[in-house]
Design an enzyme around this catalytic site. Structure first.
Site, PDB file in Angstrom:
ATOM      1  CG  HIS A  64     -33.957  23.408  -2.593  1.00  0.00           C
ATOM      2  ND1 HIS A  64     -33.779  22.553  -1.543  1.00  0.00           N
ATOM      3  CD2 HIS A  64     -32.937  24.298  -2.548  1.00  0.00           C
ATOM      4  CE1 HIS A  64     -32.675  22.895  -0.887  1.00  0.00           C
ATOM      5  NE2 HIS A  64     -32.148  23.950  -1.474  1.00  0.00           N
ATOM      6  CG  ASP A  86     -31.843  27.640  -0.817  1.00  0.00           C
ATOM      7  OD1 ASP A  86     -31.615  26.512  -0.351  1.00  0.00           O
ATOM      8  OD2 ASP A  86     -31.526  27.968  -1.981  1.00  0.00           O
ATOM      9  CG  ASP A 100     -28.683  23.025  -2.372  1.00  0.00           C
ATOM     10  OD1 ASP A 100     -27.770  22.707  -3.159  1.00  0.00           O
ATOM     11  OD2 ASP A 100     -29.003  24.208  -2.147  1.00  0.00           O
ATOM     12  CG  HIS A 153     -28.572  24.159   2.557  1.00  0.00           C
ATOM     13  ND1 HIS A 153     -29.801  23.582   2.704  1.00  0.00           N
ATOM     14  CD2 HIS A 153     -28.585  24.751   1.354  1.00  0.00           C
ATOM     15  CE1 HIS A 153     -30.528  23.813   1.622  1.00  0.00           C
ATOM     16  NE2 HIS A 153     -29.811  24.532   0.790  1.00  0.00           N
TER      17      HIS A 153
HETATM   18 ZN   LIG Z   1     -30.413  25.112  -1.104  1.00  0.00          ZN
END
Ligand SMILES: [Zn+2]
Length: 1007
Positions: A269, A271, A381, A585
């Site tokens: 993951h 971000d 997420d 997000h």
């Molecule tokens: Zn995230």
């Protein structure tokens, strides 16, 4: 490896605890240090960039100053290039030599501290260096040279996780070096010792999760003890094989026939921005893919899934050689692009068209670069999931949905792990929550055991997904995780682990559940409710960029079709890419460091300037050079005399001038009579047509409330309901004045000033807010108590609306105390209601209550501003401008007002232009008019049924087309029964189901 087996008293009288204390100490202090031996120094040179990152080609030209281990390096956010030269002895076994690096790592998890990219002298990338993955292969004997691009990303999360930090902004981060280079040595890895360590890790974890009185646990403990007995603490390398032999029987037993099957998919993951800026994510992506490509060469079964077309696009631009290797790995099925979206966006706040474009741009990139089409949505997420998603995802060709975030719910646990998720229009997606409730698994016993305990469909189903690899800040899977996976293929006491890919998993999981349970509506996250309000200027930027993109595409299409003006494909795509990226997000929700939000605001300003210039140019072309003042109405409905999506003369509404009446100020037109009191709030709103007062007796409307906002944790993320017990109404303005056509109310609260203008325009109360905000940990709400007996609130979401109960009967209702609405929210009784629209607000709360006279009422509150302190201590400080409107009305009026807030008629000059598209029924709304993505000149029109009814409409066109197809979001033909009849070049007769989304493609006869 769990090495914190509590020795403080718990071990006494517990033979297993005593045994494990011995095993773990032996493992940690004897075996682990023996993995590497024969360390040899390297020569290190260093060049601190002293600014933003530079490409390899620039860095390698610089001269490097000698550098030693133990020295400090790395001012916050700076980059230091290390030139590393050493030698691999010729007599070492092939593949044994590695460069071992410790940049001064401060914690365990990669991605939140220093990390590095390692290059060969020719500029090709070898691998990333991170905590727990801090080695570089040195395959060739003899001298070597490597260049290490070390990023001094500061740790943002210490000393207390939510303490305001100056480190999130380069301007305030200071110059103090954050790291000390602890290790950079050539050493040889002993594969026997390393494999022994993986055997131990695999078995040790099971000791913690197996039944304490069971035979299997005892067998494992016994084997681990025999392993320690058999080995010589002073000769680990020489006795490692004996140790492995002692463990072999414990690793040989088979899994139970009933065990779950974990499809283990490698993942990282990443971000797009969070506790680091976007530009660092560009490098994180490169490091992670480099790590993954290294592992792919080592394990033929390993498959890695990565979402976010944006991240692949960054790699293509920043590391083309690495991107080509990724492309080859995708072709070989080893790297699987997943999700199909441009980024893993928030799904509460992006508008309908933007969420559609997430898929259009994402899937187009995957198709063009890799020739692949994804059929799942991948949002592990994001902070809650809109009830519009199933239809949008289906329209983009997706069938599956993945997340695990609902496991973060504070109060209620979601009832299913594998199920069908049904949206507002009835579309369904087969959905899976990996029951280990993490996207950062190490495939350790704790995660697998949790997955078995929490898998809701167990008994009926056996397939679960396990996402393994370091994430959030990237990093990805490690060879240690793969070693564990291999040992758990069929291991007594563990679920079966199968390296796999997401698509095969979804097909297996779907096949074994012929009648899955169904979850209907939004998947509300009972946490992070403040993300609907934090970093208000970013939200304003998003909402207005979405509106500008609609305008720009509409007028560019109109000008292209009617005047032959070239359609600005590249400029529009560039603007979309910025807007879509910033819906990530942690950006749009307002939960990143200061750097990220400052940059996002600048980007929105640039997008607004670019799109405004583009719109002005198209309107000038359409106006034909005339000087007569007219206006362009990009909204779907006719306004002030200008038809929806057309250009023409304006008939302005009658100006309502306020007048004093005793201690009140009155605004009155044929539809409404509004009174503003000395306190600056609405004292009365009378619907003159219905002869009905909107405000409950002895109650004020439009009251600003300043509430405490000191969450327990997760500052920028969370609003706690208990904070709303503490606050005050702002009813003591410093001025209430009559200004031309408005009432101007001015509040001063400390250093904060709030200016509110109240107007009455054509039966709509319009609020204009100008706020200079200097609060800390406060929440500003705007409250409208209403004399209606509503049992639900109706909130606009993407391509439709959602009804939510407003009582607190169940724990689910209670937890839903702050909810998202887009351009409007509406409450009412059958036949009568009130519509409240806005041009930036997302956070709302609606509750039933009782007025002072004991009668039932409904209170609608809009969350206007916050001022969280972490992770951006300056969040929301400064100026804000936005509008809110109120009027009696149902969903139809609310929709009209929602568009009106965002798309005021734009003044221009010249001759009127008839709309390209006219729709006969206001329930059928045009959301987008554009030219086709394939640039062939076809006109694409996206409409949706907005009232929640079955609605028919005649769509009339004023441009040439010879053929119509209904398409998916990717503009590919799909069967649809929405089109009842067509008259080429003139009209389309539509019949839409409730909230049905339809894309019409009008083929250009010249093409
Ligand atoms: Zn995230």
């Amino acid at each position: 490896m769990v090495d914190d087996f509590n020795p403080n008293g718990r071990t006494r009288h517990d033979a297993v605890a005593l045994a494990m204390l011995r095993v773990r100490r032996f493992t940690r202090f004897r075996i682990t240090p023996a993995v590497y031996r024969d360390p040899r120094p390297v020569r290190i040179g260093a060049w601190p960039v002293g600014g933003e990152p530079v490409p390899f080609a620039d860095a390698v030209r610089h001269s490097f100053e000698p550098f030693e281990l133990g020295r400090e390096w790395g001012r916050p956010w700076d980059t230091v290039w290390f030139d590393v030269r050493g030698e691999v002895p010729a007599d070492w076994a092939p593949g044994a030599a590695e460069l071992v690096v410790d940049l001064g790592f401060t914690g365990d998890q990669p991605g939140f501290q220093a990390e590095a990219t390692v290059y060969r002298p020719d500029g090709t990338v070898v691998k990333g260096i991170e905590p727990l993955n801090n080695w570089v292969p040195l395959p060739e004997p003899g001298p070597f040279r490597l260049l290490v691009e070390a990023a001094a990303n500061p740790v943002i999360q210490v000393p207390y996780e939510y303490e305001p930090t100056h480190l999130g902004d380069r301007a305030t981060a200071g110059e103090t070096p954050r790291y000390r280079l602890a290790e950079m040595t050539v050493a040889r890895r002993d594969p026997m010792v390393w494999n022994l360590l993986q055997d131990i890790v695999t078995l040790d974890g099971l000791v913690d999760v197996l039944p304490p009185d069971g035979a299997r646990r005892a067998e494992i403990v016994h084997a681990l003890e025999r392993m320690v007995d058999a080995m010589d603490p002073d000769d680990i390398p020489g006795t490692a094989q004996i140790g492995r032999r002692a463990l072999a029987p414990a690793l040989a037993g088979n899994a139970a026939s009933s065990s779950l099957i974990v499809s283990a998919v490698g993942h990282a993951h990443i971000d797009c921005a969070w506790l680091w800026p976007v530009r660092e994510t560009v490098r994180k992506v490169a490091r992670t893919f480099a790590n993954v490509l290294d592992l792919i060469d080592r394990d033929p079964d390993f498959v890695f899934a990565a979402s976010s077309a944006q991240q692949y696009a960054w790699l293509k631009d920043s590391q083309p050689e690495l991107f080509e290797r990724v492309r080859a790995a995708v072709a070989a099925g080893r790297i699987r692009p997943v999700g199909g979206m441009w980024v893993e966006s928030d799904t509460n706040m992006p508008g309908g068209e933007a969420l559609a474009r997430q898929f259009v741009l994402g899937k187009r990139f995957f198709a063009e670069e890799f020739g692949v089409e994804t059929d799942e949505v991948w949002l592990p997420d994001s902070f809650g999931y809109t009830a519009a998603m199933p239809q949008i995802a289906r329209a983009a060709g997706a069938r599956y949905f993945l997340t695990q975030k609902p496991s973060w719910n504070e109060i209620n646990a979601m009832p299913h792990s594998s199920f069908l998720w049904e949206g507002i229009d009835g579309s369904r997606l087969f959905t899976h929550f990996p029951p280990a409730e993490t996207y950062n698994s190490d495939l350790g016993a704790h995660d697998l055991d949790r997955g078995e305990r929490l898998f809701r469909e167990k008994g009926a189903a056996r397939h679960v997904l396990g996402l393994f690899g370091w994430g959030d800040g990237g990093g990805g899977p490690t060879r240690e995780m793969l070693a564990v996976a291999e040992r758990k293929r069929d291991l007594d006491g563990s679920p079966r682990v199968r390296l796999g890919d997401p698509n095969s998993f979804f097909r297996s999981a779907e096949a074994e559940l012929p009648a899955p349970p169904v979850w209907v509506g939004e998947m509300y996250l009972e946490l992070h409710r403040g993300t609907l309000t934090s970093q208000h200027r970013g939200k304003h930027g998003n909402r207005h960029s979405e509106a500008l993109l609609r305008e720009a595409e509409l007028w560019a299409t109109t000008a292209a079709v009617l005047r032959g003006t070239p359609y600005p494909y590249d400029a529009l795509e560039a603007a979309w890419r910025v807007v879509l990226l910033q819906q990530f997000h942690d950006i749009l929700p307002g939960t990143s460091i200061a750097w990220v939000h400052q940059e996002a605001e600048r980007n929105y300003e640039r997008v607004a300037a670019d799109l405004t210039a583009l719109i002005d140019a198209r309107l000038a072309a359409l106006g034909g050079g005339g000087t007569t003042p007219i206006a362009a109405n990009a909204g779907p409905y006719s306004r002030t005399g200008v038809p929806g999506m057309g250009i023409g003369p304006v008939t302005p509404p009658a100006t309502v001038r306020p007048r004093r009446d005793g201690d009140r100020i009155v605004l009155e037109d044929p539809l409404l009579r509004v009174e503003v009191g000395r306190h600056g709030a609405l004292a009365s709103v009378v619907d003159r047509v219905a002869d009905r007062e909107l405000l409950p007796a002895a109650t004020l409307g439009g009251v600003l409330q300043l509430l405490r906002d000191t969450p327990r944790e997760w500052d920028a993320w969370d609003i706690n309901e208990e904070d709303q017990r503490s606050g005050r109404d702002l009813l003591d303005p410093v001025a209430v004045d009559l200004v031309d056509d408005a009432v101007l109310v001015r509040h001063e609260v400390g250093a904060t000033t709030i200016e509110v203008t109240v107007r009455l325009v054509d039966g709509v109360v319009e609020y204009g807010f100008r706020i200079d905000w200097h609060e800390s940990q406060k929440l500003l709400k705007l409250a409208f108590p209403l004399d209606v007996r509503a049992d639900r609130a109706t909130s606009e979401i993407q391509f439709g609306h959602l009804h939510r109960p407003i009582h607190q009967n169940t724990s689910w209702d209670t937890a839903r105390f702050e909810t998202v609405a887009h351009r409007w929210i509406q409450v009412g009784e059958p036949g009568y209601g009130v519509a409240i629209a806005n041009d930036v607000v997302y956070g709302h709360d609606v509750r039933n209550a009782h007025a002072p006279d004991g009668r039932p009422m409904t209170t609608v509150r809009l969350s206007l501003l916050r001022a969280p302190r972490y992770p951006d201590p300056s969040a929301d400080q400064g100026s804000h401008e936005f509008t809110v409107s109120l009027r009696p009305g149902g969903v139809a009026e609310a929709i009209t007002d929602g568009y009106a807030r965002h798309l005021p008629p734009r003044p221009t000059t010249g001759t009127p232009v008839a709309p390209l598209i006219e729709v006969s029924n206001p329930a059928v709304v045009v959301e987008s008019v554009k030219l086709a993505e394939d640039r062939c000149g076809d006109v694409v029109v996206r409409l949706y049924e907005a009232h929640g009814n079955r609605s028919s409409a005649m769509v009339r066109t004023s441009f040439g087309w010879d053929r119509l197809t209904t398409t998916d979001l990717l503009e590919r033909p799909v069967a649809s029964d929405a089109v009842r009849a067509t008259t080429p070049g003139a009209a389309v007769d539509l019949l839409l189901r409730p909230f049905e989304l339809v894309t019409l493609r009008f083929h250009d006869p010249r093409a």
